[in-house]
Design a protein around this motif. Sequence first.
Motif, PDB file in Angstrom:
ATOM      1  N   ALA A 363       0.860  -1.190   0.000  1.00 51.46           N
ATOM      2  CA  ALA A 363       0.000   0.000   0.000  1.00 51.46           C
ATOM      3  C   ALA A 363       0.891   1.233   0.000  1.00 51.46           C
ATOM      4  N   GLY A 364       0.372   2.315  -0.545  1.00 46.65           N
ATOM      5  CA  GLY A 364       1.146   3.543  -0.665  1.00 46.65           C
ATOM      6  C   GLY A 364       0.682   4.610   0.305  1.00 46.65           C
ATOM      7  N   ILE A 365       1.660   5.311   0.874  1.00 51.01           N
ATOM      8  CA  ILE A 365       1.383   6.409   1.805  1.00 51.01           C
ATOM      9  C   ILE A 365       1.942   7.682   1.198  1.00 51.01           C
ATOM     10  N   THR A 366       1.096   8.695   1.045  1.00 47.62           N
ATOM     11  CA  THR A 366       1.540   9.974   0.521  1.00 47.62           C
ATOM     12  C   THR A 366       1.189  11.095   1.491  1.00 47.62           C
ATOM     13  N   GLY A 367       1.867  12.201   1.331  1.00 46.77           N
ATOM     14  CA  GLY A 367       1.611  13.359   2.179  1.00 46.77           C
ATOM     15  C   GLY A 367       1.595  14.638   1.371  1.00 46.77           C
ATOM     16  N   LEU A 368       0.865  14.610   0.255  1.00 44.00           N
ATOM     17  CA  LEU A 368       0.795  15.777  -0.625  1.00 44.00           C
ATOM     18  C   LEU A 368      -0.613  15.944  -1.148  1.00 44.00           C
ATOM     19  N   ASN A 369      -0.889  17.145  -1.536  1.00 44.83           N
ATOM     20  CA  ASN A 369      -2.162  17.451  -2.180  1.00 44.83           C
ATOM     21  C   ASN A 369      -2.109  16.932  -3.605  1.00 44.83           C
ATOM     22  N   HIS A 370      -3.026  16.051  -3.981  1.00 47.17           N
ATOM     23  CA  HIS A 370      -3.019  15.530  -5.344  1.00 47.17           C
ATOM     24  C   HIS A 370      -3.412  16.597  -6.361  1.00 47.17           C
ATOM     25  N   LYS A 371      -3.925  17.734  -5.911  1.00 49.95           N
ATOM     26  CA  LYS A 371      -4.044  18.895  -6.779  1.00 49.95           C
ATOM     27  C   LYS A 371      -2.694  19.595  -6.709  1.00 49.95           C
ATOM     28  N   LEU A 372      -1.949  19.560  -7.789  1.00 47.45           N
ATOM     29  CA  LEU A 372      -0.529  19.881  -7.766  1.00 47.45           C
ATOM     30  C   LEU A 372      -0.234  21.232  -7.131  1.00 47.45           C
ATOM     31  N   GLU A 373       0.773  21.226  -6.236  1.00 47.29           N
ATOM     32  CA  GLU A 373       1.271  22.459  -5.653  1.00 47.29           C
ATOM     33  C   GLU A 373       2.566  22.857  -6.341  1.00 47.29           C
ATOM     34  N   SER A 374       2.984  24.107  -6.126  1.00 48.82           N
ATOM     35  CA  SER A 374       4.070  24.656  -6.935  1.00 48.82           C
ATOM     36  C   SER A 374       5.430  24.038  -6.635  1.00 48.82           C
ATOM     37  N   TYR A 375       5.567  23.315  -5.525  1.00 46.67           N
ATOM     38  CA  TYR A 375       6.862  22.680  -5.252  1.00 46.67           C
ATOM     39  C   TYR A 375       6.984  21.320  -5.934  1.00 46.67           C
ATOM     40  N   TYR A 376       5.869  20.772  -6.411  1.00 47.05           N
ATOM     41  CA  TYR A 376       5.890  19.415  -6.950  1.00 47.05           C
ATOM     42  C   TYR A 376       6.588  19.383  -8.309  1.00 47.05           C
ATOM     43  N   HIS A 377       7.671  18.647  -8.383  1.00 42.99           N
ATOM     44  CA  HIS A 377       8.493  18.523  -9.588  1.00 42.99           C
ATOM     45  C   HIS A 377       9.038  19.880 -10.042  1.00 42.99           C
ATOM     46  N   THR A 378       9.350  20.727  -9.079  1.00 44.74           N
ATOM     47  CA  THR A 378       9.998  21.997  -9.408  1.00 44.74           C
ATOM     48  C   THR A 378      11.161  22.240  -8.452  1.00 44.74           C
ATOM     49  N   ARG A 379      11.932  23.245  -8.759  1.00 43.79           N
ATOM     50  CA  ARG A 379      13.125  23.578  -7.960  1.00 43.79           C
ATOM     51  C   ARG A 379      12.773  24.038  -6.549  1.00 43.79           C
ATOM     52  N   ARG A 380      11.487  24.180  -6.258  1.00 40.75           N
ATOM     53  CA  ARG A 380      11.068  24.540  -4.896  1.00 40.75           C
ATOM     54  C   ARG A 380      11.047  23.337  -3.943  1.00 40.75           C
ATOM     55  N   ASP A 381      11.267  22.147  -4.481  1.00 40.25           N
ATOM     56  CA  ASP A 381      11.263  20.938  -3.633  1.00 40.25           C
ATOM     57  C   ASP A 381      12.633  20.795  -2.975  1.00 40.25           C
ATOM     58  N   THR A 382      12.874  21.643  -1.979  1.00 43.70           N
ATOM     59  CA  THR A 382      14.186  21.743  -1.350  1.00 43.70           C
ATOM     60  C   THR A 382      14.140  21.315   0.110  1.00 43.70           C
ATOM     61  N   TYR A 383      15.328  21.122   0.684  1.00 47.01           N
ATOM     62  CA  TYR A 383      15.419  20.693   2.089  1.00 47.01           C
ATOM     63  C   TYR A 383      14.868  21.733   3.046  1.00 47.01           C
ATOM     64  N   ASP A 384      14.856  23.016   2.643  1.00 46.35           N
ATOM     65  CA  ASP A 384      14.304  24.044   3.519  1.00 46.35           C
ATOM     66  C   ASP A 384      12.813  24.279   3.247  1.00 46.35           C
ATOM     67  N   ASN A 385      12.220  23.399   2.445  1.00 46.90           N
ATOM     68  CA  ASN A 385      10.782  23.438   2.205  1.00 46.90           C
ATOM     69  C   ASN A 385      10.176  22.089   2.610  1.00 46.90           C
ATOM     70  N   MET A 386      10.577  21.619   3.779  1.00 44.77           N
ATOM     71  CA  MET A 386      10.028  20.376   4.311  1.00 44.77           C
ATOM     72  C   MET A 386       9.164  20.699   5.524  1.00 44.77           C
ATOM     73  N   ASP A 387       8.293  19.763   5.877  1.00 47.73           N
ATOM     74  CA  ASP A 387       7.363  19.986   6.983  1.00 47.73           C
ATOM     75  C   ASP A 387       7.671  18.981   8.086  1.00 47.73           C
ATOM     76  N   VAL A 388       8.250  19.453   9.168  1.00 48.10           N
ATOM     77  CA  VAL A 388       8.658  18.569  10.255  1.00 48.10           C
ATOM     78  C   VAL A 388       7.454  17.855  10.858  1.00 48.10           C
TER      79      VAL A 388
END
Length: 411
Positions: A363-388
């Motif tokens: 089974a798969g576990i995800t933690g993202l909005n399936h309505k694409l957000e601007s960090y998804y597959h973009t240069r905004r997907d960085t270590y300082d854009n994580m959610d503790v």
Amino acid sequence: MNLGKIIDKKLDWAKYMVDEITYICKNIDKRAPGSEGEKKSCEYMAKVLKDDCGCERADVEAFKENPGSFYGWLYFTLSFVLAAIVFYFIAPIVSVILIVAGLLLAVLQFGLYFKTIDKVFPEKTGHNVTAIKKCTGETKRRIIFNGHPDAAWEWPVNYALGGVGFEGHAIIGFLGAFYYLILAVIQMVQNGMGGADISTPLGKAGLWGLIFVPFLIGLYFMVNYKIVVDGANDNLSGCYMGIALLKALKDEGIEFENTEIGVVLTGSEEAGLRGAKAWCEAHKDEFNDVPTFIYSFDTIHDPKFLMVNYRDLNATVKADKDVADLFMESANELNVQCKKGMVPPLGGSTDTSAFAQAGMRAAGITGLNHKLESYYHTRRDTYDNMDVKGLADCFAATVKVLEKFDEGAKQ
């Protein structure tokens, strides 16, 4: 076995994940599918699993792939559709054939992740990791935590306009294909095999359809191969969910008598689950000796969107209900917000699909909005854009899953 003391430290382990992910993003090359960076990240995490997590084995395994094919179908499909527009005015039967062929290729290569045109593209070598922490007694059950170490090529429209712009652009382009397919069929029914005359209503409709052409041409540039994103959330977060759990167990001196724990990192997920498919081919018979559950984590970010996906691969593949239910039960017991959901049509896939299609319980576990957000597959997907908090909640639920699984709650 009660793992409450690890759950109580969930924020500490989330910070450990961020620190490790930060190190990889800063110190290891970009991790495109089949790249040297993907290999080096696998080697680094295998060393962590061996040295810091107590795994008796942590094997880095190579496999052959053609990663350019996953988006390469675009060049064929779009060229077919653009040629079909021209043939609509000359020979509509050719137009129909070209559009149907292009759309079929899109469904097979991108919708179902088949290796339809892989051999047309250069071959590269991808890498997986298989790490196992054995139990002290007889193995009666096994649980595997999975993530993919590779990172995506950037989607420039999503970076510039966000998910609405990205999805809107793609939908308009493919509406254009269907528009000319319908026109060509009507043209043949009404006027035979001759091309559409621009002085007739059907011919004028064909001219109006040229408004779709810029959108179709734009889709040639849907992916920017020159930019590989950091992929901190997608999907080092998924890789470190299992790694952090094993390290926590070792640090606390906890071992299991009858439950074997694995961490499997499958490369080139962003190229169509190629690493997971290769891993299943290599290991399917190795892990069917005892009841084995596989949890595939992908993009563990926003705690509001923590989700167990009961269907995957554009909603075409079923996850194992017992595996999925166990995560939901564990999250509920801890009052961790978690939803039942699926990877929707046009939503792509997680590695869960490859395991499920190979007959494994996953089974798969995800933690993202399936309505694409601007960090998804973009240069905004960085270590300082994580959610503790997002990491901590998922980690706590995962530890609870292990606790309940060890008790034999879902055999």
